[in-house]
Write an enzyme that holds these catalytic residues in place. Structure first.
Site, short mmCIF file in Angstrom:
data_model
loop_
_atom_site.label_atom_id
_atom_site.label_comp_id
_atom_site.label_asym_id
_atom_site.label_seq_id
_atom_site.Cartn_x
_atom_site.Cartn_y
_atom_site.Cartn_z
N THR A 21 -26.42 3.24 -45.40
CA THR A 21 -27.82 2.82 -45.39
C THR A 21 -28.21 2.15 -46.70
O THR A 21 -28.83 1.08 -46.71
CB THR A 21 -28.74 4.04 -45.16
N GLY A 37 -19.92 7.08 -45.65
CA GLY A 37 -20.94 8.08 -45.39
C GLY A 37 -22.21 7.45 -44.84
O GLY A 37 -22.44 6.24 -44.97
N CYS A 38 -23.06 8.28 -44.24
CA CYS A 38 -24.27 7.76 -43.58
C CYS A 38 -25.31 7.29 -44.59
O CYS A 38 -25.82 6.16 -44.49
CB CYS A 38 -24.85 8.81 -42.64
N PHE A 39 -25.64 8.11 -45.58
CA PHE A 39 -26.55 7.66 -46.63
C PHE A 39 -25.96 6.46 -47.37
O PHE A 39 -26.67 5.51 -47.70
CB PHE A 39 -26.82 8.78 -47.65
N ALA A 40 -24.67 6.52 -47.64
CA ALA A 40 -24.01 5.45 -48.38
C ALA A 40 -24.12 4.12 -47.64
O ALA A 40 -24.40 3.08 -48.24
CB ALA A 40 -22.55 5.80 -48.63
#
Length: 332
Positions: free
Chosen positions: A146, A141-144
């Site tokens: 980052t 995932g994108c937040f993950a």
């Protein structure tokens, strides 16, 4: 089934009409080692791709199709959460076809298989060797992505031993293409809001990777996600208590990411425009009293989604990891 440079990889895309599908197309149309075999979309079958992704006008005359071909080497699943599992249950994909899933369906170890297919978590900065020998990839995932990249060097040395505090703001494309009350321009513009405070779904995959490197990690991750009034990118600020000096921390991060072509460490101030439109991650490492402070930034649609998926494809097929991903930030 590794392809040679002269024998291009045949790629299929499921869910080609959305944001991640569009970014996948933008990369693969110009990838030196890939031919796009088909782009599937039930709602747009028969339409030219550039009629939906207008930025690709002049780049391709491909049309969307409602048919599925298995005469491919790799299949990208650019579909919503829950839909990848449903697709694989409904369609028999030969085991020789490599699958890269951009949904969250197979990211957690307890859900990482379906039938005869098992998925490796596709964060190269922690699982590069496993990715190279994998058959199927669960793209992070994108937040993950980052947040993990802000913390992995600490866990690799067993040094993440205190609570972690995270504030992160994402652009509107992180919500996907389907309209919702919080994705309309009139609501999002000149606005800021918190959502899923302390219980965002990406916390599970973040914790999984941190424990992979530091098995005794049991500290709380205090994560406050924000909806930003910009289109692309994630800006995360992370801090935790640490006995490391700034010089020690900077060297720790530089050493950990020395072999990673897209993750770059600095003590200088960083800003989101430096990474938007690229597959890069920038990490700023600073020390304030007893707090280690890390800023992590990336493009949520590229390193946070489609760019990382292509990076994983490059690793799967033995290509230069940067192939098709030498993208310059807009910057201004």
């Amino acid at each position: 089934m590794t392809e040679s440079i002269s024998n291009k990889i045949k790629a299929g895309i499921i869910g080609g009409a959305g944001y991640t599908g569009g970014e996948m197309l933008r990369i693969l149309v110009n990838h030196p080692n890939v031919d796009i075999a088909f782009v599937h979309s039930n709602s747009n079958a028969g339409n030219y791709i550039y009629e939906v992704h207008t930025d690709l006008f002049g780049d391709t005359d491909l049309k969307f199709t409602g048919e599925l071909s298995t005469d491919i080497d790799v299949l990208f699943l650019c579909v919503g959460h829950g839909d990848a599992k449903k697709f694989l249950e409904a369609n028999a994909i030969p085991d020789l076809v490599k699958i890269i899933d951009l949904s969250q369906d197979f990211r957690l170890s307890q859900n990482s298989s379906i039938g005869s297919k098992s998925f490796v978590y596709g964060l190269p900065e922690v699982n590069r060797d496993a990715i190279k020998s994998a058959q199927n990839i669960a793209n992070p995932g994108c937040f993950a992505t980052t947040i993990q990249l802000a913390l992995l060097p600490l866990t690799a040395k067993g040094l993440l031993n205190n609570e972690v505090h995270i504030s992160a703001t994402t652009g509107s494309t992180g919500a996907g293409q389907s309209l919702s009350p919080t994705s309309h321009f009139t609501w999002r513009n000149d606005n800021l809001s918190v959502y899923k405070a302390f219980n965002h779904q990406h916390l599970n995959e973040i914790g999984q990777s941190l424990k992979q490197l530091q098995p005794d990690f049991n500290q709380t991750l205090n994560f406050i996600p924000y909806r930003g009034d910009f289109t692309r990118g994630i800006f995360a600020s992370v801090y935790t208590e640490s006995e490391l000096s700034e010089e020690e921390a900077l060297k720790l991060y530089e050493d950990y990411y020395a072999g990673d072509p897209f993750t770059h460490v600095t003590s200088r101030n960083i800003d989101l425009k430096q990474v938007v439109n690229t597959n890069k991650v920038f990490l700023q490492v600073k020390k304030h009293d007893n707090k280690l402070f890390i800023i992590s930034i990336l493009d949520n649609l590229l390193k946070g989604a489609s760019g990382q998926a292509v990076q994983n494809m490059n690793l799967l097929f033995g290509l230069d990891e940067r192939a098709g991903l030498r993208l310059k930030a807009t910057g201004f």
